[in-house]
Design a protein around this motif. Structure first.
Motif, short mmCIF file in Angstrom:
data_model
loop_
_atom_site.label_atom_id
_atom_site.label_comp_id
_atom_site.label_asym_id
_atom_site.label_seq_id
_atom_site.Cartn_x
_atom_site.Cartn_y
_atom_site.Cartn_z
N GLN A 147 0.82 -1.23 0.00
CA GLN A 147 0.00 0.00 0.00
C GLN A 147 0.85 1.27 0.00
N ARG A 148 1.89 1.25 -0.81
CA ARG A 148 2.74 2.44 -0.88
C ARG A 148 2.53 3.13 -2.22
N PRO A 149 2.72 4.46 -2.24
CA PRO A 149 2.54 5.18 -3.51
C PRO A 149 3.64 4.85 -4.52
N MET A 150 3.30 4.93 -5.82
CA MET A 150 4.34 4.76 -6.85
C MET A 150 5.38 5.86 -6.70
N TYR A 151 4.84 7.09 -6.50
CA TYR A 151 5.73 8.25 -6.45
C TYR A 151 5.06 9.32 -5.62
N GLU A 152 5.85 9.99 -4.80
CA GLU A 152 5.33 11.09 -3.97
C GLU A 152 6.33 12.23 -4.12
N PRO A 153 6.09 13.14 -5.11
CA PRO A 153 7.12 14.12 -5.46
C PRO A 153 7.59 14.99 -4.30
N ILE A 155 8.26 14.12 -1.28
CA ILE A 155 9.11 13.42 -0.29
C ILE A 155 10.43 13.00 -0.95
N PRO A 156 11.53 13.66 -0.58
CA PRO A 156 12.81 13.33 -1.22
C PRO A 156 13.35 11.99 -0.73
N PRO A 157 14.18 11.33 -1.53
CA PRO A 157 14.78 10.07 -1.07
C PRO A 157 15.72 10.31 0.11
N ARG A 158 15.94 9.26 0.92
CA ARG A 158 16.90 9.36 2.03
C ARG A 158 18.13 8.55 1.69
N TYR A 159 19.28 9.16 1.93
CA TYR A 159 20.53 8.46 1.61
C TYR A 159 21.21 8.00 2.89
N HIS A 160 22.17 7.10 2.73
CA HIS A 160 23.05 6.66 3.82
C HIS A 160 22.27 6.13 5.02
N ASN A 168 12.99 0.25 8.73
CA ASN A 168 11.79 0.94 9.23
C ASN A 168 11.29 2.03 8.30
N HIS A 169 12.04 2.26 7.24
CA HIS A 169 11.73 3.37 6.36
C HIS A 169 10.60 3.01 5.40
N VAL A 170 9.63 3.91 5.26
CA VAL A 170 8.53 3.68 4.31
C VAL A 170 8.76 4.58 3.11
N ALA A 171 8.97 3.96 1.94
CA ALA A 171 9.33 4.76 0.77
C ALA A 171 8.35 4.56 -0.36
N SER A 172 8.25 5.57 -1.24
CA SER A 172 7.54 5.35 -2.49
C SER A 172 8.43 4.46 -3.35
N SER A 173 7.83 3.82 -4.36
CA SER A 173 8.64 2.93 -5.20
C SER A 173 9.70 3.72 -5.97
N VAL A 174 9.38 4.95 -6.37
CA VAL A 174 10.39 5.75 -7.08
C VAL A 174 11.56 6.07 -6.15
#
Ligand code: ADP
Ligand code: NI
Length: 219
Positions: A147-153, A155-160, A168-174
């Motif tokens: 139930q995650r979005p394909m893309y959520e413009p 919300i920036p990606p998290r690095y490192h 524990n991180h919930v991410a969009s597929s993009v």
């Protein structure tokens, strides 16, 4: 030799075991994923002159105690161990396989370099299956089934991220492309896997460029 203890029958039984176990799995971990890892890891093992039977069996069992699929058996790899004990494999060989499985998984900046060449082959094969055309399909299948979005413009990606943050991180597929998939090419152990990764990585980057062009109405 550990390979003498891993017979054709054990490999065949392991294939049947994972087919049954992963029936009805639609989050990117169906048994076809396991079979691709088995095939690719076997090829890498030949090039690397690794113990092929050890690589094949570890590849077949690498996801049966996956944290997301089976959290209660993940720590001690109970399902894999039970399967191998049923096959009357010696404890020493079982321990070799368990160690490989334990070292395989991706955990952000806490990912481990496997201690044996056999583990390196399985880890590379598992990672190769997360990139390229199949990797794209798996990422969106995973996102949809969680139930995650394909893309959520916004919300920036998290690095490192370390292991705990990554888990524990919930991410969009993009975002997953930036947080894991684009990093894989530089995290592989074997030369043969690095060669295979080139084309897959490029294909994924082209895909994401096209995706963002269409999303942003620039095409
Ligand atoms: P494996 O153990 O086979 O390497 P994982 O359990 O990490 O794979 O993930 C299964 C598949 O789902 C992989 O293709 C992976 O890239 C994808 N995936 C994992 N986490 C996410 C996420 N947050 N968003 C999208 N895809 C994901
Ligand atoms: Ni896997």
């Amino acid at each position: 030799m550990n390979s003498d203890r891993i017979t054709d029958k054990i490999i065949k039984d392991a294939i049947c075991f994972v087919k049954e176990l992963f029936a009805g799995e639609f989050s990117g971990h169906d048994h076809y994923h396991t079979m691709r890892v088995y095939q690719t890891a076997g090829k890498l093992a030949q090039t690397e002159q690794a113990d092929i039977r050890v690589v094949q069996l570890a590849a077949l069992l690498h996801d049966v105690d996956d944290r997301k699929l089976s959290p209660e058996t993940c720590r001690n790899k109970d399902r894999a161990v039970a399967f191998m004990r049923e096959q009357q494999m010696p404890e020493e060989t079982i321990a070799v396989i368990v160690r490989i499985i334990d070292e395989v998984s991706f955990a952000g900046s806490d990912s481990r370099i496997p201690s044996t060449i056999e583990g390196k082959c399985v880890q590379d094969a598992d990672r190769l299956d997360a990139i390229g055309a199949i990797g794209i399909a798996r990422a969106f299948a995973f996102g949809g089934s969680h139930q995650r979005p394909m893309y959520e413009p916004g919300i920036p990606p998290r690095y490192h991220m370390n292991a705990e943050e990554y888990q524990n991180h919930v991410a969009s597929s993009v975002n997953h492309f930036y947080e894991k998939l684009f990093l894989i090419k530089d995290m592989l152990n074997t030369e043969a896997a690095r060669e295979l990764a080139e084309r897959r990585d490029l294909f994924m980057r082209n895909f994401l460029n096209e995706f963002l062009r269409e999303w942003n109405g620039e095409d």
